[in-house]
Design a protein around this motif. Sequence first.
Motif, PDB file in Angstrom:
ATOM      1  N   MET A 149       4.612   0.901  33.786  1.00 36.35           N
ATOM      2  CA  MET A 149       3.230   1.611  32.679  1.00 36.35           C
ATOM      3  C   MET A 149       4.247   3.220  33.078  1.00 36.35           C
ATOM      4  N   GLN A 150       4.496   3.932  31.851  1.00 34.93           N
ATOM      5  CA  GLN A 150       5.033   5.074  32.219  1.00 34.93           C
ATOM      6  C   GLN A 150       3.807   7.036  32.413  1.00 34.93           C
ATOM      7  N   VAL A 201       2.866   4.650  26.703  1.00 36.62           N
ATOM      8  CA  VAL A 201       3.151   3.068  26.089  1.00 36.62           C
ATOM      9  C   VAL A 201       4.720   2.828  26.381  1.00 36.62           C
ATOM     10  N   ARG A 202       5.781   3.088  26.220  1.00 34.37           N
ATOM     11  CA  ARG A 202       7.080   2.767  25.841  1.00 34.37           C
ATOM     12  C   ARG A 202       7.271   1.182  27.519  1.00 34.37           C
ATOM     13  N   GLY A 203       7.580   1.521  28.244  1.00 27.60           N
ATOM     14  CA  GLY A 203       7.532   0.072  28.648  1.00 27.60           C
ATOM     15  C   GLY A 203       6.328  -1.170  28.816  1.00 27.60           C
ATOM     16  N   THR A 204       5.193  -0.767  28.045  1.00 24.90           N
ATOM     17  CA  THR A 204       4.240  -1.496  28.425  1.00 24.90           C
ATOM     18  C   THR A 204       3.114  -1.702  26.977  1.00 24.90           C
ATOM     19  N   PHE A 205       3.084  -1.008  26.109  1.00 28.20           N
ATOM     20  CA  PHE A 205       2.856  -1.583  24.639  1.00 28.20           C
ATOM     21  C   PHE A 205       3.601  -2.995  23.842  1.00 28.20           C
ATOM     22  N   ILE A 216       2.641  -7.468  26.394  1.00 25.31           N
ATOM     23  CA  ILE A 216       1.137  -7.235  26.277  1.00 25.31           C
ATOM     24  C   ILE A 216       0.088  -7.352  25.430  1.00 25.31           C
ATOM     25  N   ALA A 229      -3.684  -3.976  25.931  1.00 24.64           N
ATOM     26  CA  ALA A 229      -3.554  -3.120  25.609  1.00 24.64           C
ATOM     27  C   ALA A 229      -4.722  -1.608  25.162  1.00 24.64           C
ATOM     28  N   VAL A 279      -6.410  -0.841  28.257  1.00 22.88           N
ATOM     29  CA  VAL A 279      -5.523   0.536  29.081  1.00 22.88           C
ATOM     30  C   VAL A 279      -6.099   1.753  28.473  1.00 22.88           C
ATOM     31  N   ALA A 294       5.540  -1.478  19.802  1.00 28.58           N
ATOM     32  CA  ALA A 294       5.071   0.041  20.647  1.00 28.58           C
ATOM     33  C   ALA A 294       4.549   0.719  20.134  1.00 28.58           C
TER      34      ALA A 294
END
Length: 126
Positions: free
Chosen positions: A1-2, A57-61, A65, A70, A73, A94
């Motif tokens: 997460m960023q 959200v770039r590296g997470t959604f 996940i 999502a 979060v 994402a």
Amino acid sequence: MQVSIACTEQSLRSRSAEERAAAAARKETPGCAAGPGMKYRNLGRSGLRVSCLGLGVRGTFGAGISDEAAEGVLSAAYESGVTLFDAAEASGRAEKMLGNILRSKGWRRSSYVVTTRVFWGGQADR
């Protein structure tokens, strides 16, 4: 997460000496409004007010996940006062996930900001 921080040293230097001293006495984050909970600041001279903390959200959604996780979060961030969501050249999945969640929540569109960046693949100007 960023995590994105919208408060900069430049914003601190642009204040008057009295404002800097008062902010230091309050242990205020440079460039951010004081008060309980989330801190906010104006983005340049645009009149746009954003939270000093943003959710990237770039590296997470879209990276494994679930939609439900999502949404959890994003909801927790928004309910905590985060109003800046950054897709930062994310994968299409994402960005779609972010858009779908924002639409489904029914939050006023003027209550949050979505940012991104674009890279065209060319050489940077030198």
